[in-house]
Motif scaffolding. Structure first.
Motif, PDB file in Angstrom:
ATOM      1  N   ALA A   1      -2.169   8.318   4.657  1.00 31.33           N
ATOM      2  CA  ALA A   1      -2.885   7.043   4.544  1.00 31.33           C
ATOM      3  C   ALA A   1      -2.618   6.165   5.753  1.00 31.33           C
ATOM      4  O   ALA A   1      -1.525   6.155   6.314  1.00 31.33           O
ATOM      5  CB  ALA A   1      -2.464   6.325   3.257  1.00 31.33           C
ATOM      6  N   ASN A   2      -3.604   5.424   6.157  1.00 27.57           N
ATOM      7  CA  ASN A   2      -3.505   4.582   7.347  1.00 27.57           C
ATOM      8  C   ASN A   2      -2.456   3.492   7.133  1.00 27.57           C
ATOM      9  O   ASN A   2      -2.484   2.761   6.158  1.00 27.57           O
ATOM     10  CB  ASN A   2      -4.862   3.944   7.640  1.00 27.57           C
ATOM     11  N   GLY A   3      -1.517   3.393   8.075  1.00 30.13           N
ATOM     12  CA  GLY A   3      -0.525   2.333   8.022  1.00 30.13           C
ATOM     13  C   GLY A   3       0.689   2.631   7.194  1.00 30.13           C
ATOM     14  O   GLY A   3       1.589   1.798   7.090  1.00 30.13           O
ATOM     15  N   CYS A   4       0.765   3.801   6.556  1.00 32.71           N
ATOM     16  CA  CYS A   4       1.910   4.121   5.716  1.00 32.71           C
ATOM     17  C   CYS A   4       3.023   4.749   6.557  1.00 32.71           C
ATOM     18  O   CYS A   4       2.772   5.377   7.583  1.00 32.71           O
ATOM     19  CB  CYS A   4       1.520   5.080   4.596  1.00 32.71           C
TER      20      CYS A   4
ATOM     21  N   MET B   1      -3.943   0.098  -0.004  1.00 30.14           N
ATOM     22  CA  MET B   1      -3.341   0.665   1.204  1.00 30.14           C
ATOM     23  C   MET B   1      -1.911   0.170   1.325  1.00 30.14           C
ATOM     24  O   MET B   1      -1.480  -0.732   0.597  1.00 30.14           O
ATOM     25  CB  MET B   1      -4.125   0.230   2.447  1.00 30.14           C
TER      26      MET B   1
END
Length: 633
Positions: free
Chosen positions: A581-584, A631
């Motif tokens: 996932a984006n930003g994880c 998110m």
């Protein structure tokens, strides 16, 4: 009144001239002509116990000066003042030369006798010591000192008290001494800048001079005559290693062959900074070969680069010999990494690879297997697993050949100049930021080596229930254990602490941070009974699984039972989705990496999973397909 005349006639060149008496000038001035230009001289006639007459310039005749000074009959001294230019500047005061006392008789001419040294500092106002260091300007020129700096070599000793004003290793002049006889023993130094060379072979030690009595066998030439003790047979030293100028590392030692007619009373390595002793190490004998401890055992941190040293040997009669060399200190710790990053529980053969590098090149990598007891790695009982002379080392470890227990895999790396990366004896591993284990390296040669720890991998043999576990590995067992206590209780939560990037909790972790576990929570909503089934890691010291039953739980439980347990995705799928996932962030196996399955009724009818890692939170559906709800934030 009839006047008599004082004949002032002296030359800067030897020889004589008809009708003129020559007086040898001060030696300093003869040398000064190499650096001073436009030399001038003035005469000052001074009646005894009276004020000085006016100065009278003397006539220059080539490199000589001459003149006649009128004087009434009486007793006088005559002072000659010299000035000259240096580097185009000046004129500077160079010295005041005072004659012996003499008497003027009417009608006679007198030639004064100058028997005292030239005063290069002079009287107040002469300006012979503008930098106030106690050394006249003319003497500073002769000694090579800075005429505008009171401490030319910045060693804390003013130039006028410094035996060698331009060398920081020199000492301070004795109270009874001067720079030409620094130790005040009455013998002049051999490197005096003017006049006949002295005979004192060590003008900074009053016990060493040509008049001293030489004590044979102490390695010191007290009488400045090396032949005095020539008939004494001293030990013979041959340095074997390191070679002169050789680069050496932290674990290297100094070896020498020492041959002697009498037994050796003491042998040592002395590390030098110029004439100063920095440190010393006693050498031990094996036959006639003597070896020092490793350089790591010095009591001070030696500076990198060229290091001068001497091997000194003294026999039973006190006769000492020395042999000197220089080594190049190249203290750089090898660097090692090991894969896999985690080992943990294994019941089948697996490969281990150690990669190592060093500026001087690698000469050996040795992998050891050491037992672990009470979280401590016992290197004293370590067994060598594999060895190679270059990087990488790759070997296969077969757990089926080992007794049940915990083992640490620890490498030792040696480079081409003798630097060694190894663990500091028996140790409890530290947990690194990436979740792997390491040990502090034994490396004492540098104040701060700046290198990473020695990599450590933990192997668990014979504890399959405490292997690294995903969520489903213990799910059915937890259901069975809960049903044995209360068949009506429903599964309401699954939680994993210390999750790694492969979706497992390292239940086999024997050392490092505790608090890593899988927990399965059941609840009987009619009787308010809660049942927790938990598998703790080995570090927690629990006999897993731990089953806890809470009767009449007054707090109840906030979540509804799961809709369909079989539909829940396992933790490795959840971990992969989270990290994609984006930003994880990434899972590291720390206690903060938390995964929790639950039904978030009444907010929705979905079974969900919450993930928290590195202070980032993520929520998604727990069943296929995984639907992102939030998110990382």
């Amino acid at each position: 009144m009839r006047w008599a005349y004082v004949l002032v006639a002296f030359g800067l060149l030897s020889g004589c001239e008809r009708g003129r008496t020559r007086i040898d000038p001060p030696g300093q001035l003869a040398r000064a002509l190499e650096r001073v230009t436009e030399l001038t001289a003035t005469a000052q006639l001074r009646p005894v116990d009276s004020a000085m007459f006016e100065s009278q310039a003397l006539e220059a005749e080539g490199a000589s000066f001459s003149g006649f000074v009128e004087a009434a009959p009486g007793d006088y001294t005559l002072e000659i003042v010299f000035r000259g230019r240096y580097d185009g500047a000046g004129p500077y005061f160079l010295g005041r030369w005072a004659s012996n006392r003499f008497t003027v008789v009417q009608g006679d001419a007198v030639t004064p006798v100058f028997a005292t040294p030239l005063d290069t500092i002079g009287r107040d106002g002469d300006g012979g010591d503008d930098d106030a260091d106690g050394l006249g300007l003319l003497d500073e020129l002769l000694f090579g000192a800075d005429i505008a700096d009171d401490d030319t070599d910045d060693d804390g000793i003013p130039d006028g008290d410094d035996c060698r004003p331009t060398q920081t290793s020199a000492g301070r002049a004795a109270r009874t001494g001067q720079l030409e006889d620094c130790d005040g023993d009455g013998e002049l130094r051999p490197d005096r800048p003017v006049g006949t060379a002295g005979r004192d072979c060590n003008d900074e030690d009053a016990t060493i001079n040509p008049a001293a009595e030489d004590v044979c066998g102490d390695g010191i030439d007290q009488d400045c005559n090396p032949e005095t003790c020539a008939d004494e047979s001293r030990p013979v030293i041959t340095i074997l290693e390191p070679d002169d100028g050789e680069s050496v590392g932290c674990s290297r030692d100094v070896r020498a062959r020492i041959q002697s007619e009498l037994p050796i009373a003491n042998a040592e390595v002395v590390f030098l900074d110029g004439a100063n002793v920095v440190d010393r190490m006693t050498m031990q004998a094996n036959g006639d070969v003597y070896a020092s401890p490793p350089l790591a055992d010095t009591s001070v941190f030696l500076d990198l680069g060229a290091q001068s040293y001497e091997v000194r040997a003294t026999d039973m009669r006190g006769r000492t010999s020395t042999a000197a060399r220089t080594m190049d200190l190249a203290f750089e710790v090898p660097v090692a990494t090991m894969t896999p990053n985690m080992v943990g529980y294994r019941d089948a053969p697996f490969d281990v690879t150690v990669q190592a590098s060093a500026a001087a090149g690698i000469t050996s990598i040795v992998l050891y297997r050491a037992p672990v007891m009470d979280d401590e790695v016992n290197l004293s009982d370590a067994t060598e697993v594999a060895r190679t002379t270059s990087s990488p080392l790759t070997t296969t470890i077969d757990p089926t050949m080992l007794p049940d227990g915990a083992y640490a895999l620890v490498p030792v790396v040696t480079d081409a100049v003798g630097n060694v990366l190894e663990a500091d004896g028996d140790f409890i591993p530290d947990t690194r930021m990436d979740g792997t284990l390491g040990s502090d390296a034994v490396y004492w040669c540098l104040f701060d080596s700046g290198e990473d720890n020695v990599p450590v991998r933990l192997l668990i043999v014979g504890a399959p229930s405490l292997a690294p576990a995903k969520m489903r590995d213990h799910l059915q067992e937890a259901i069975d254990l809960a049903a044995a206590r209360d068949p009506v209780a429903d599964l309401v939560e699954v939680r994993g602490f210390g999750l790694r990037s492969d979706g497992t909790v390292p239940l086999d972790e024997r050392t490092g941070d505790g608090g890593k576990w899988w927990r399965y929570v059941f609840f009987n909503f009619t009787d308010d009974r809660r049942i927790e089934v938990t598998w703790f890691s080995l570090a927690d010291g629990e006999d897993s699984p731990v089953v806890e039953v809470t009767e009449n739980d007054q707090f109840g439980f906030a979540y509804a039972p799961f809709g369909d347990i079989s539909a829940l995705e396992d933790s490795d799928v959840i971990a992969a989705a989270y990290e994609a996932a984006n930003g994880c962030g990434m899972f590291t196996g720390s206690e903060d990496d938390d995964m929790r399955y639950e039904n978030d009724d009444p907010f929705s009818t979905n079974d969900v999973v919450y993930v928290t890692a590195q202070d980032l939170t993520w929520k998604a559906t727990a069943a296929t397909p995984i639907t992102e709800i939030f998110m990382c934030e």
